[in-house]
Structures are given as structure tokens and as C-alpha cells.
Design an enzyme around this catalytic site. Structure first.
Site, PDB file in Angstrom:
ATOM      1  N   LYS A 196       0.855  -1.184   0.000  1.00 25.57           N
ATOM      2  CA  LYS A 196       0.000   0.000   0.000  1.00 25.57           C
ATOM      3  C   LYS A 196       0.889   1.232   0.000  1.00 25.57           C
ATOM      4  O   LYS A 196       1.680   1.442   0.913  1.00 25.57           O
ATOM      5  CB  LYS A 196      -0.897  -0.009   1.244  1.00 25.57           C
ATOM      6  CG  LYS A 196      -1.745   1.249   1.372  1.00 25.57           C
ATOM      7  CD  LYS A 196      -2.741   1.153   2.517  1.00 25.57           C
ATOM      8  CE  LYS A 196      -3.504   2.450   2.656  1.00 25.57           C
ATOM      9  NZ  LYS A 196      -4.478   2.393   3.753  1.00 25.57           N
ATOM     10  N   LYS A 249      -2.063  -1.636  -3.877  1.00 22.93           N
ATOM     11  CA  LYS A 249      -2.907  -0.444  -3.821  1.00 22.93           C
ATOM     12  C   LYS A 249      -2.060   0.802  -3.957  1.00 22.93           C
ATOM     13  O   LYS A 249      -1.034   0.876  -3.292  1.00 22.93           O
ATOM     14  CB  LYS A 249      -3.626  -0.449  -2.472  1.00 22.93           C
ATOM     15  CG  LYS A 249      -4.503   0.750  -2.247  1.00 22.93           C
ATOM     16  CD  LYS A 249      -5.164   0.676  -0.903  1.00 22.93           C
ATOM     17  CE  LYS A 249      -5.892   1.980  -0.672  1.00 22.93           C
ATOM     18  NZ  LYS A 249      -6.217   2.189   0.700  1.00 22.93           N
TER      19      LYS A 249
HETATM   20  C1  PBG Z   1      -7.434   3.362   5.551  1.00 21.28           C
HETATM   21  C2  PBG Z   1      -7.673   3.284   4.104  1.00 21.28           C
HETATM   22  C3  PBG Z   1      -7.510   4.264   3.116  1.00 21.28           C
HETATM   23  C4  PBG Z   1      -7.984   3.717   1.931  1.00 21.28           C
HETATM   24  C5  PBG Z   1      -8.379   2.416   2.221  1.00 21.28           C
HETATM   25  N1  PBG Z   1      -8.168   2.167   3.554  1.00 21.28           N
HETATM   26  C6  PBG Z   1      -7.035   5.657   3.211  1.00 21.28           C
HETATM   27  C7  PBG Z   1      -5.651   5.983   3.498  1.00 21.28           C
HETATM   28  O1  PBG Z   1      -4.786   5.131   3.674  1.00 21.28           O
HETATM   29  O2  PBG Z   1      -5.412   7.184   3.604  1.00 21.28           O
HETATM   30  C8  PBG Z   1      -8.063   4.410   0.608  1.00 21.28           C
HETATM   31  C9  PBG Z   1      -9.123   3.917  -0.309  1.00 21.28           C
HETATM   32  C10 PBG Z   1      -9.434   4.799  -1.455  1.00 21.28           C
HETATM   33  O3  PBG Z   1      -8.800   5.850  -1.698  1.00 21.28           O
HETATM   34  O4  PBG Z   1     -10.373   4.447  -2.167  1.00 21.28           O
HETATM   35  N2  PBG Z   1      -6.124   3.455   5.962  1.00 21.28           N
END
Ligand code: PBG
Length: 326
Positions: A196, A249
């Protein structure tokens, strides 16, 4: 071996039926996971300004929505809860009557067979908006693990079928696996947000979930977008800790990483087509700058072609509808 003029690759592109016969990648609603934002309230269905067509629902208004999702052939939803109160320790994340726990129960009552996956993170629940608890202004990895494990356990106890930890803390998968197993929930899989990245494409999500950090950013725990080799190490670590599904992601700017993870590991690969990727397409379509349906199907096909077995996408409902009635 033939060469032009004997070889003509255009021969198999001449008609739609010929193209159908040699198509390499086929989209199906079977791969889709539809994210849902849940907030406290009654009969709430509130559109998110930066994500046209995506809504916040209250638990009591979810029934109709999940019936429609199931009718479209989408097998799973991914839940994000917006708590009533935020505090330093994100305590509503693991409260037995927290917003996500209430949503799980409401969905399981309406459509028991729908796979309910929950995002396990603290950022929506903490007053400072970071994904873990703070110690001297920094996110404390090891103290956060305990809270993530508690959150995952409470989701599974409320009826979640799968948990998806997204906080990017080292050791979060093993902490959660251990807590689930001790709680007798050995059958619950973990979908790890393994690679991520700290991405600008989460902008609309933070608006939707009210989870923008109040100071600093997430680059101290989420990955540098420049790194692909490190993504492989994150995947290796999460597999070693017990992940069942590996996620990359965002998706679109990271197709190379999806492809590498797919070829390097015999684990199901999920890709998250994130909020900013959705909003870009919607904004351009609303301006008449591109053909919305073709752009969405092209994006989803590309994510699948790169190697994603599972695609988490806000386009899931519209795409599933188009796949039913071509
Ligand atoms: C929580 C999380 C996020 C997303 C999914 N889980 C936000 C982040 O990390 O700031 C993003 C999902 C999206 O942008 O559709 N940590």
C-alpha cells in the site's frame, strides 16, 4: 515462420465475433468487491461530493443497497465505518456497538451469503487521523498492533467473513491472525493491504471517510510510490505472517507491481482501484471529455490483465450491470 505480407495480425480483429474468440482477458462480476461507507444516522443515503454515485449509508438503510449488490452478482463488500466520536486511541474501531460492527450485523441480516470484508485501520477513528496510536508525535507500531488485533476480532465476532488490515504496521498480519485464532475464529481469512503506497489518489476517500491526518502525512508507514522491489518484500512479509490474499494499492499507477506479485506468488492477488482513480474518470465523464462506459471497462480490464484476481472498485455496480446487459 511467416512475415508480412503473409502475416497479418488484423485478420483476427475484423469482426466482433472474431475479436470475442481471441480475447485474452474477460471481466466478470465474480472478481468485484464493492466498498461501502457507513455512518451513524437514520435512513441515511448521502452522496459523497468528490465521488459522484458513491454514498454514505446508515446501517438501517443498507438492506436495499446490499440486495441490489447481490442481485448484480457482486460477491463481496468492503466496509469503512465513520464513527460518532473520534479519540486518541480510535476506540470506536473496536467497540462492540461501533459503526462497522452494526453495519456487519445489518448486512448479514439482509443478505447472509454476501461476503462481508472489513477494513481494519484506525485512521477513521482517531482524532489525529493517523492509522495508529501516537507516541511523541509518531505512530507507535507495536502499541498499534494490539488495537488492530482487537478491531479485527470484534469485526469477526460481529459476523464479518474476512478482515483487511490497511494500517501498514509491521507485524499487523501476525498480530491479527494470532488474535483471531485465539478467539476461535480460525476460519476467517485475512486480505492484507500488503503493498500500500502513500498515494495522492486517496484524496476523495479521506474526504468521504473524514480521515485526513491532522498533521504530517502517512509516508512514515505507507510505501514510497517509487518502490517496486520493496513491494515484493512487503508481500513476502505478509505471506510469512499468514495473509491469505495479497493486495496491491492503488491499482492503475501500479500495474507493474500487480503483474510482479501475480507472477511471483501463488496467492490470490487483489488490486484496489482507489477513490482518486474513480473520481478522475467520473470528473472527465461529467465534463463530456471521455466515453464513461468504455473508459471504466478499459480500466477494469487493464487491472485484470495485469494479474488481479480480485478488483476492489467503486465502479463495481455499474460495471456489473453492463456485464449483464452488453
Ligand atoms: C485506511 C484506508 C484508506 C484507503 C483504504 N483504507 C485511506 C488511506 O490510507 O489514507 C483508501 C481507499 C481509497 O482511496 O479508495 N487506511
Amino acid at each position: 515462420m511467416s512475415e508480412f505480407p503473409q502475416l497479418r495480425l488484423r485478420r483476427l480483429r475484423r469482426t466482433e465475433n472474431l475479436r470475442r474468440m481471441v480475447r485474452e482477458t474477460r471481466l466478470s462480476a465474480d472478481s468485484f468487491v464493492y466498498p461501502l461507507f457507513i455512518a451513524h444516522g437514520h435512513n441515511l443515503k448521502q452522496e459523497i461530493t468528490s465521488m459522484p454515485g458513491v454514498y454514505r449509508f446508515s446501517p438501517d438503510s443498507l438492506g436495499h443497497e446490499v440486495e441490489e449488490i447481490a442481485r448484480l452478482g457482486i460477491p463481496a463488500v468492503l466496509l469503512f465505518g465513520l464513527p460518532a466520536h473520534k479519540d486518541e486511541e480510535g476506540s470506536e474501531a473496536y467497540a462492540p456497538k461501533g459503526i462497522t460492527q452494526e453495519a456487519i450485523r445489518a448486512i448479514k441480516k439482509a443478505v447472509p451469503e454476501l461476503v462481508v470484508i472489513t477494513d481494519v485501520c484506525l485512521c477513521e477513528y482517531t482524532s489525529h487521523g493517523h492509522c495508529g496510536v501516537l507516541m511523541n508525535g509518531e505512530v507507535d507500531n507495536d502499541r498499534t498492533l494490539e488495537l488492530l488485533a482487537k478491531t479485527a476480532l470484534s469485526h469477526a465476532e460481529a459476523g464479518a467473513d474476512m478482515v483487511a488490515p490497511s494500517a501498514m504496521m509491521d507485524g499487523q498480519i501476525s498480530a491479527i491472525r494470532q488474535r483471531l485464532d485465539e478467539g476461535g475464529l480460525t476460519q476467517i481469512p485475512i486480505m492484507a493491504y500488503a503493498a500500500k503506497h502513500a498515494s495522492a489518489f486517496y484524496g476523495p476517500f479521506r474526504d468521504a471517510a473524514g480521515s485526513t491526518p491532522q498533521f504530517g502525512d502517512r509516508r512514515g508507514y505507507q510505501m514510497d510510490p517509487a518502490n517496486a522491489r520493496e513491494a515484493i518484500r512487503e508481500v513476502e512479509q505478509d505471506i510469512a505472517e499468514g495473509a491469505d490474499i495479497i493486495m496491491v494499492k492503488p491499482a492503475l499507477a501500479y500495474l507493474d507491481i500487480i503483474a510482479q506479485v501475480k507472477s511471483g506468488f501463488a496467492y490470490p492477488v487483489a488490486a484496489y482501484n482507489v477513490s482518486g482513480e474513480y473520481s478522475m474518470v467520473k470528473a472527465a465523464a461529467l465534463n463530456g471529455w471521455l466515453d464513461e462506459r468504455r473508459a471504466i471497462m478499459e480500466v477494469l480490464t487493464a487491472i485484470k490483465r495485469a494479474g488481479a484476481d480480485i478488483i476492489i472498485t467503486y465502479h463495481a455496480k455499474e460495471a456489473a450491470g453492463w456485464l449483464r446487459t452488453p
